[in-house]
Scaffold this active site. Structure first.
Site, PDB file in Angstrom:
ATOM      1  N   GLU A  53       0.830  -1.207   0.000  1.00  0.00           N
ATOM      2  CA  GLU A  53       0.000   0.000   0.000  1.00  0.00           C
ATOM      3  C   GLU A  53       0.866   1.260   0.000  1.00  0.00           C
ATOM      4  O   GLU A  53       0.551   2.238  -0.684  1.00  0.00           O
ATOM      5  CB  GLU A  53      -0.919   0.001   1.221  1.00  0.00           C
ATOM      6  CG  GLU A  53      -1.885  -1.174   1.270  1.00  0.00           C
ATOM      7  CD  GLU A  53      -1.356  -2.373   2.028  1.00  0.00           C
ATOM      8  OE1 GLU A  53      -2.163  -3.096   2.631  1.00  0.00           O
ATOM      9  OE2 GLU A  53      -0.124  -2.597   2.006  1.00  0.00           O
ATOM     10  N   CYS A  89      -0.396   0.244   7.734  1.00  0.00           N
ATOM     11  CA  CYS A  89      -0.873   0.753   6.454  1.00  0.00           C
ATOM     12  C   CYS A  89      -2.256   1.381   6.575  1.00  0.00           C
ATOM     13  O   CYS A  89      -2.611   2.265   5.795  1.00  0.00           O
ATOM     14  CB  CYS A  89      -0.903  -0.383   5.424  1.00  0.00           C
ATOM     15  SG  CYS A  89       0.732  -0.987   4.969  1.00  0.00           S
ATOM     16  N   ASN A 111      11.918 -39.264   2.128  1.00  0.00           N
ATOM     17  CA  ASN A 111      10.527 -39.055   1.711  1.00  0.00           C
ATOM     18  C   ASN A 111       9.575 -39.950   2.497  1.00  0.00           C
ATOM     19  O   ASN A 111       8.472 -39.543   2.863  1.00  0.00           O
ATOM     20  CB  ASN A 111      10.381 -39.308   0.215  1.00  0.00           C
ATOM     21  CG  ASN A 111      11.089 -38.258  -0.620  1.00  0.00           C
ATOM     22  OD1 ASN A 111      11.423 -37.187  -0.127  1.00  0.00           O
ATOM     23  ND2 ASN A 111      11.321 -38.559  -1.887  1.00  0.00           N
TER      24      ASN A 111
END
Length: 379
Positions: free
Chosen positions: A46, A94, A309
């Site tokens: 922003e 912001c 894995n």
């Protein structure tokens, strides 16, 4: 909002563990400014969009002295994919900037899961008399920040298991050779993945066998944290992953099996050594996720071998899987598959995946899937 999402992608590899955010300012039917969160610790989207609009207004006034078009931010509509912050962090809130600039309306893709914001930004804007619309392209906005949402709400890193295999499910030839199963296009795509996530993790077996550098060769991907699962610190001192420790020190994860002397020598070389608990003789990955979360590691690209894995699935840390499949057959009963170890004992124990997409990358196929339902991305 679509433009805001496109702008947000410019922050990939630069803003973690912050979210990807883009902002677009519209007035009188035209875009007068835009911007994105460019780097962690720096101005939010922003702020950059408002600065861009004000610079554009000055330039517009200089070029069009007789033009009465109002190019100021006052009275404009701001489109942003994530709720504006309302707290003081590394940057000011912001919401206060939007209020002070006289913005008329703010259109938000999705609320911020950060407990410090979580609707408070919207509340503050509305209290100041600004019209707020929420939920425009909400699913797309949540998806673009799946790492941020997961990290905030689960309080552990978002883990993406990446693997490359042949059409018959092999990740290496019977001899152990694995370079290269997939083509150049797929390998370039992997570099994009390495840039997107905060860390890359593999096991000591892969390091000893392949001696990878575990780096991202793309611009902006130099801060990738390299994590090696090495229970007893067997890593050879000459390993490439230990090179240039001052710029990007590798993190070696071990258990009580590792001797303090080895740990000291590796730390003297510049590596980080992280002790974790053990489970069935291997590193307790759940404990590791908790420790990495405390170190602000929000996401991990797991490029492990078959055993790693297997442990990752068995211990439940995998959130997403990206699989590259090459159109070739390797064969061999002893050729390793993507997930090794002991596996499951019955089909009812199989790890369910939800396929999100399939696409062709050069000659290879890329499959993206999730361990959980897609409608749970925000949970």
């Amino acid at each position: 909002m679509k433009r805001a999402l496109e702008l947000a992608e410019n922050g990939v590899g630069k803003v973690n563990p912050n979210p990807l955010v883009g902002a677009v300012i519209v007035k009188d039917g035209r875009i007068i400014g835009d911007g994105w969160h460019e780097e962690y610790g720096q101005a939010h989207a922003e702020v950059n969009a408002i600065h861009n609009a004000e610079v554009n207004a000055i330039n517009h006034a200089e070029r069009n002295a007789t033009d009465n078009a109002d190019a100021s931010v006052e009275g404009s509509t701001v489109y942003v994919n994530l709720e504006p912050c309302c707290h003081h962090g590394k940057t000011p809130p912001c919401t206060e900037l939007l209020i002070s600039k006289g913005v008329k309306r703010v259109v938000i893709g999705t609320l911020d899961p950060n407990p410090l914001v979580a609707g408070r930004g919207v509340k503050r804007l509305r209290e100041a008399g600004i019209e707020v619309t929420i939920g425009v392209m909400e699913q797309e906005c949540r998806k673009s920040n799946e790492v941020f949402f997961h990290h905030m709400q689960k309080q552990r890193p978002f883990v993406v298991l990446k693997a490359a295999m042949s059409l018959d499910g092999k990740i290496a030839a019977p001899s152990g050779e694995s370079k290269w199963i997939t083509g150049e296009e797929a390998r370039r795509d992997v570099q994009q993945l390495r840039k997107r996530y905060s860390a890359i993790m593999t096991g000591i077996g892969t390091v000893i066998k392949d001696d990878p550098a575990l780096t991202c060769r793309l611009e902006g991907g130099g801060n990738l944290q390299r994590i090696i699962l090495d229970s007893s610190l067997r890593i050879p001192p000459e390993s490439r992953v230990l090179a240039d420790p001052r710029e990007n020190p590798a993190m070696l994860v071990c258990t009580e099996r590792a001797s303090p002397e080895k740990a000291k020598r590796l730390e003297d070389m510049g590596a980080k050594v992280l002790y974790c608990g053990s489970r069935n003789g291997y590193i307790d990955l759940t404990d590791l996720m908790e420790k990495l979360n405390s170190l602000s590691v929000d996401s991990i690209l797991l490029e492990g071998g078959a055993k790693v894995n297997d442990s990752a699935f068995a211990q439940g840390i995998v959130d997403k899987m990206i699989l590259y499949i090459a159109p070739k057959i390797i064969g061999g009963e002893n050729s390793k598959t993507v997930v090794g170890g002991t596996g499951i004992t019955s089909l009812s124990q199989a790890y369910p995946l939800i396929i999100e997409s399939m696409e062709q990358i050069g000659p290879d196929m890329k499959i993206t899937a999730y361990r959980k339902r897609k409608d749970e991305w925000n949970v």
